[in-house]
Scaffold this active site. Structure first.
Site, short mmCIF file in Angstrom:
data_model
loop_
_atom_site.label_atom_id
_atom_site.label_comp_id
_atom_site.label_asym_id
_atom_site.label_seq_id
_atom_site.Cartn_x
_atom_site.Cartn_y
_atom_site.Cartn_z
N CYS A 52 0.85 -1.20 0.00
CA CYS A 52 0.00 0.00 0.00
C CYS A 52 0.89 1.25 0.00
O CYS A 52 2.00 1.24 0.52
CB CYS A 52 -0.90 0.01 1.23
SG CYS A 52 -2.04 1.41 1.27
N ASP A 54 0.46 3.78 1.70
CA ASP A 54 0.48 4.34 3.06
C ASP A 54 1.91 4.55 3.55
O ASP A 54 2.75 3.66 3.45
CB ASP A 54 -0.27 3.37 4.00
CG ASP A 54 -0.59 3.99 5.34
OD1 ASP A 54 0.36 4.44 6.03
OD2 ASP A 54 -1.78 4.03 5.72
N ARG A 56 3.20 4.50 6.30
CA ARG A 56 3.63 3.72 7.47
C ARG A 56 4.11 2.31 7.14
O ARG A 56 4.48 1.57 8.04
CB ARG A 56 2.48 3.65 8.48
CG ARG A 56 2.04 5.02 8.97
CD ARG A 56 0.71 4.95 9.70
NE ARG A 56 -0.37 4.60 8.80
CZ ARG A 56 -1.64 4.44 9.19
NH1 ARG A 56 -1.96 4.59 10.46
NH2 ARG A 56 -2.57 4.12 8.31
N HIS A 108 -2.15 -4.07 5.04
CA HIS A 108 -1.84 -3.64 6.41
C HIS A 108 -3.12 -3.28 7.14
O HIS A 108 -4.02 -2.67 6.55
CB HIS A 108 -0.87 -2.45 6.41
CG HIS A 108 -1.45 -1.19 5.86
ND1 HIS A 108 -1.92 -0.18 6.68
CD2 HIS A 108 -1.67 -0.77 4.60
CE1 HIS A 108 -2.39 0.80 5.93
NE2 HIS A 108 -2.25 0.48 4.66
N CYS A 111 -5.81 0.04 7.04
CA CYS A 111 -5.71 0.57 5.67
C CYS A 111 -6.90 1.49 5.37
O CYS A 111 -8.05 1.04 5.38
CB CYS A 111 -5.66 -0.57 4.65
SG CYS A 111 -5.40 0.01 2.95
CO CO Z 1 -3.40 1.16 3.07
#
Ligand code: CO
Length: 222
Positions: A52, A54, A56, A108, A111
Protein backbone atom coordinates in the site's frame (compact mmCIF):
# COMPACT_ATOMS: atom_id res chain seq x y z
CA UNK A 1 13.02 29.70 -10.53
CA UNK A 2 14.23 27.39 -7.83
CA UNK A 3 13.99 26.65 -4.17
CA UNK A 4 13.56 30.37 -3.40
CA UNK A 5 10.05 30.00 -4.83
CA UNK A 6 9.05 28.30 -1.59
CA UNK A 7 8.20 30.05 1.65
CA UNK A 8 10.40 29.35 4.67
CA UNK A 9 8.20 26.61 6.07
CA UNK A 10 8.06 24.73 2.78
CA UNK A 11 11.77 25.12 2.24
CA UNK A 12 12.63 23.84 5.70
CA UNK A 13 10.56 20.68 5.34
CA UNK A 14 12.05 20.05 1.87
CA UNK A 15 15.65 20.76 2.90
CA UNK A 16 15.27 18.38 5.85
CA UNK A 17 15.09 15.50 3.38
CA UNK A 18 18.52 16.39 2.00
CA UNK A 19 20.02 16.78 5.45
CA UNK A 20 18.64 13.37 6.40
CA UNK A 21 19.91 11.90 3.14
CA UNK A 22 23.40 13.15 3.78
CA UNK A 23 23.40 11.61 7.27
CA UNK A 24 22.05 8.34 5.87
CA UNK A 25 24.82 8.18 3.24
CA UNK A 26 27.48 8.92 5.89
CA UNK A 27 26.17 6.14 8.14
CA UNK A 28 26.10 3.53 5.38
CA UNK A 29 29.51 4.46 3.94
CA UNK A 30 30.96 4.34 7.46
CA UNK A 31 29.76 0.73 7.77
CA UNK A 32 30.63 -0.28 4.20
CA UNK A 33 32.75 2.13 2.15
CA UNK A 34 31.87 0.29 -1.10
CA UNK A 35 28.13 0.02 -0.51
CA UNK A 36 27.04 2.57 -3.12
CA UNK A 37 29.78 1.59 -5.56
CA UNK A 38 28.44 -1.97 -5.51
CA UNK A 39 24.80 -0.83 -5.50
CA UNK A 40 25.33 1.17 -8.69
CA UNK A 41 26.56 -1.93 -10.54
CA UNK A 42 23.05 -3.40 -10.78
CA UNK A 43 20.22 -5.07 -8.93
CA UNK A 44 19.39 -8.72 -8.23
CA UNK A 45 16.46 -8.53 -5.82
CA UNK A 46 14.77 -11.83 -4.90
CA UNK A 47 11.49 -10.19 -3.91
CA UNK A 48 8.78 -8.16 -5.60
CA UNK A 49 6.72 -6.34 -2.98
CA UNK A 50 3.28 -5.07 -3.89
CA UNK A 51 2.19 -2.91 -0.98
CA UNK A 52 0.00 0.00 0.00
CA UNK A 53 1.09 3.59 -0.64
CA UNK A 54 0.48 4.34 3.06
CA UNK A 55 3.54 6.12 4.50
CA UNK A 56 3.63 3.72 7.47
CA UNK A 57 4.42 0.56 5.51
CA UNK A 58 7.78 1.00 3.71
CA UNK A 59 8.92 -2.34 2.22
CA UNK A 60 12.60 -2.14 3.16
CA UNK A 61 12.14 -0.92 6.72
CA UNK A 62 9.48 -3.44 7.76
CA UNK A 63 11.53 -6.33 6.36
CA UNK A 64 14.86 -5.13 7.65
CA UNK A 65 16.29 -5.15 4.13
CA UNK A 66 18.56 -2.79 2.24
CA UNK A 67 18.48 -0.94 -1.08
CA UNK A 68 18.88 -3.58 -3.78
CA UNK A 69 16.96 -6.29 -1.90
CA UNK A 70 13.35 -5.61 -2.89
CA UNK A 71 11.69 -4.48 -6.13
CA UNK A 72 8.64 -2.45 -5.15
CA UNK A 73 5.24 -1.50 -6.49
CA UNK A 74 2.85 0.40 -4.27
CA UNK A 75 -0.63 1.77 -4.78
CA UNK A 76 -3.63 2.53 -2.62
CA UNK A 77 -4.67 -0.67 -0.82
CA UNK A 78 -2.05 -2.88 -2.55
CA UNK A 79 -4.31 -3.77 -5.45
CA UNK A 80 -3.45 -6.14 -8.31
CA UNK A 81 -5.88 -5.09 -11.03
CA UNK A 82 -5.50 -7.10 -14.21
CA UNK A 83 -5.93 -4.06 -16.48
CA UNK A 84 -3.39 -1.92 -14.59
CA UNK A 85 -0.49 -1.49 -17.04
CA UNK A 86 1.68 -0.06 -14.31
CA UNK A 87 1.33 -3.11 -12.04
CA UNK A 88 1.60 -5.53 -14.97
CA UNK A 89 4.77 -3.85 -16.26
CA UNK A 90 6.38 -4.05 -12.83
CA UNK A 91 5.29 -7.68 -12.46
CA UNK A 92 6.58 -8.66 -15.91
CA UNK A 93 9.93 -7.00 -15.39
CA UNK A 94 10.34 -8.44 -11.90
CA UNK A 95 9.38 -11.98 -12.89
CA UNK A 96 10.91 -12.26 -16.36
CA UNK A 97 13.95 -10.00 -16.24
CA UNK A 98 14.95 -9.81 -12.57
CA UNK A 99 13.70 -13.39 -11.99
CA UNK A 100 12.46 -12.66 -8.46
CA UNK A 101 11.67 -15.73 -6.35
CA UNK A 102 8.89 -14.22 -4.26
CA UNK A 103 6.01 -11.92 -5.11
CA UNK A 104 4.51 -10.61 -1.90
CA UNK A 105 1.19 -8.78 -1.69
CA UNK A 106 1.36 -6.85 1.57
CA UNK A 107 -1.81 -5.46 3.10
CA UNK A 108 -1.84 -3.64 6.41
CA UNK A 109 -4.32 -3.32 9.25
CA UNK A 110 -5.71 0.19 9.47
CA UNK A 111 -5.71 0.57 5.67
CA UNK A 112 -7.66 3.71 4.84
CA UNK A 113 -8.44 2.48 1.34
CA UNK A 114 -10.05 -0.72 2.60
CA UNK A 115 -11.99 1.14 5.32
CA UNK A 116 -13.24 3.68 2.77
CA UNK A 117 -14.36 0.89 0.44
CA UNK A 118 -16.57 -0.50 3.20
CA UNK A 119 -18.60 2.71 3.34
CA UNK A 120 -21.14 4.20 0.97
CA UNK A 121 -19.41 7.58 0.91
CA UNK A 122 -17.94 9.43 -2.08
CA UNK A 123 -14.23 10.21 -1.85
CA UNK A 124 -13.73 11.54 -5.39
CA UNK A 125 -11.71 10.02 -8.20
CA UNK A 126 -10.51 7.28 -5.88
CA UNK A 127 -14.03 5.83 -5.78
CA UNK A 128 -13.23 4.11 -9.08
CA UNK A 129 -10.15 2.46 -7.56
CA UNK A 130 -12.02 1.51 -4.39
CA UNK A 131 -14.58 -0.32 -6.52
CA UNK A 132 -12.04 -3.13 -6.87
CA UNK A 133 -12.07 -3.53 -3.09
CA UNK A 134 -15.85 -3.49 -3.03
CA UNK A 135 -15.63 -6.44 -5.44
CA UNK A 136 -13.60 -8.30 -2.80
CA UNK A 137 -16.35 -7.51 -0.28
CA UNK A 138 -18.94 -8.92 -2.69
CA UNK A 139 -17.00 -12.20 -2.87
CA UNK A 140 -16.84 -12.46 0.93
CA UNK A 141 -20.01 -10.61 1.91
CA UNK A 142 -21.29 -13.45 4.11
CA UNK A 143 -18.17 -13.59 6.25
CA UNK A 144 -17.68 -9.81 6.50
CA UNK A 145 -21.31 -9.05 7.30
CA UNK A 146 -21.14 -11.71 10.03
CA UNK A 147 -18.49 -9.73 11.93
CA UNK A 148 -20.14 -7.25 14.29
CA UNK A 149 -17.17 -5.16 15.42
CA UNK A 150 -16.15 -2.57 12.80
CA UNK A 151 -12.41 -2.77 13.59
CA UNK A 152 -12.48 -6.57 13.31
CA UNK A 153 -14.48 -6.26 10.10
CA UNK A 154 -11.91 -3.86 8.59
CA UNK A 155 -9.05 -6.14 9.67
CA UNK A 156 -10.58 -9.21 8.06
CA UNK A 157 -11.26 -7.26 4.88
CA UNK A 158 -7.59 -6.22 4.80
CA UNK A 159 -6.63 -9.90 5.01
CA UNK A 160 -9.15 -11.03 2.40
CA UNK A 161 -8.13 -8.20 0.10
CA UNK A 162 -4.45 -9.21 0.24
CA UNK A 163 -5.46 -12.83 -0.39
CA UNK A 164 -7.64 -11.89 -3.38
CA UNK A 165 -4.95 -9.63 -4.87
CA UNK A 166 -2.41 -12.45 -4.60
CA UNK A 167 -4.95 -14.71 -6.33
CA UNK A 168 -5.31 -12.09 -9.05
CA UNK A 169 -1.57 -12.34 -9.70
CA UNK A 170 -1.78 -16.08 -10.21
CA UNK A 171 -4.44 -15.46 -12.86
CA UNK A 172 -2.04 -13.44 -15.03
CA UNK A 173 -0.24 -15.05 -17.97
CA UNK A 174 2.94 -13.44 -16.63
CA UNK A 175 2.88 -15.63 -13.52
CA UNK A 176 1.40 -18.70 -15.16
CA UNK A 177 3.97 -18.77 -17.98
CA UNK A 178 6.78 -18.27 -15.47
CA UNK A 179 5.49 -21.23 -13.44
CA UNK A 180 5.68 -23.37 -16.58
CA UNK A 181 9.32 -22.43 -17.00
CA UNK A 182 10.62 -22.56 -13.44
CA UNK A 183 9.79 -23.93 -10.00
CA UNK A 184 11.36 -21.18 -7.92
CA UNK A 185 8.60 -18.59 -7.93
CA UNK A 186 6.13 -18.24 -5.06
CA UNK A 187 3.28 -15.81 -4.52
CA UNK A 188 2.39 -14.81 -0.97
CA UNK A 189 -0.17 -12.69 0.85
CA UNK A 190 0.78 -11.06 4.13
CA UNK A 191 -0.41 -8.27 6.41
CA UNK A 192 1.53 -5.76 8.43
CA UNK A 193 0.19 -5.08 11.91
CA UNK A 194 0.80 -1.37 12.37
CA UNK A 195 0.23 -1.56 16.13
CA UNK A 196 2.99 -4.13 16.70
CA UNK A 197 5.14 -3.76 13.59
CA UNK A 198 5.01 -7.50 12.92
CA UNK A 199 4.30 -9.16 9.58
CA UNK A 200 1.78 -11.99 9.42
CA UNK A 201 1.75 -14.61 6.66
CA UNK A 202 -1.81 -15.36 5.55
CA UNK A 203 -1.13 -18.98 4.61
CA UNK A 204 -2.00 -18.82 0.92
CA UNK A 205 1.46 -19.24 -0.63
CA UNK A 206 1.08 -20.49 -4.20
CA UNK A 207 3.64 -21.99 -6.58
CA UNK A 208 1.45 -23.39 -9.36
CA UNK A 209 -1.89 -23.10 -11.16
CA UNK A 210 -3.16 -26.31 -9.53
CA UNK A 211 -5.74 -24.62 -7.32
CA UNK A 212 -7.09 -22.30 -10.00
CA UNK A 213 -10.50 -22.76 -11.53
CA UNK A 214 -10.19 -24.10 -15.09
CA UNK A 215 -11.31 -20.86 -16.71
CA UNK A 216 -8.47 -19.00 -15.01
CA UNK A 217 -5.77 -21.55 -15.87
CA UNK A 218 -4.44 -20.29 -19.20
CA UNK A 219 -1.66 -22.82 -19.52
CA UNK A 220 -3.65 -26.00 -20.17
CA UNK A 221 -4.05 -25.56 -23.92
CA UNK A 222 -0.81 -23.75 -24.69
CO1 CO B 1 -3.40 1.16 3.07
Amino acid sequence: MGKEEMNTELRTSYDKLFVNNSQWVDKIVHEDPNFFVNLAKGQTPEVLWIGCSDSRVPANEVTGTKPGDIFVHRNIANMCVHSDMNMLSVLDYAVNVLKVKHVIVAGHYGCGGVAAALTGKQYGLIDNWLRHIKDVYRLHKGEIDGIGDQVAKDKRMVELNAIEQAANLSKTTIIQNAWKQRDDLAIHAIVIDLESGYLKDLGVTTTSTSKLDDVFDLTTSV
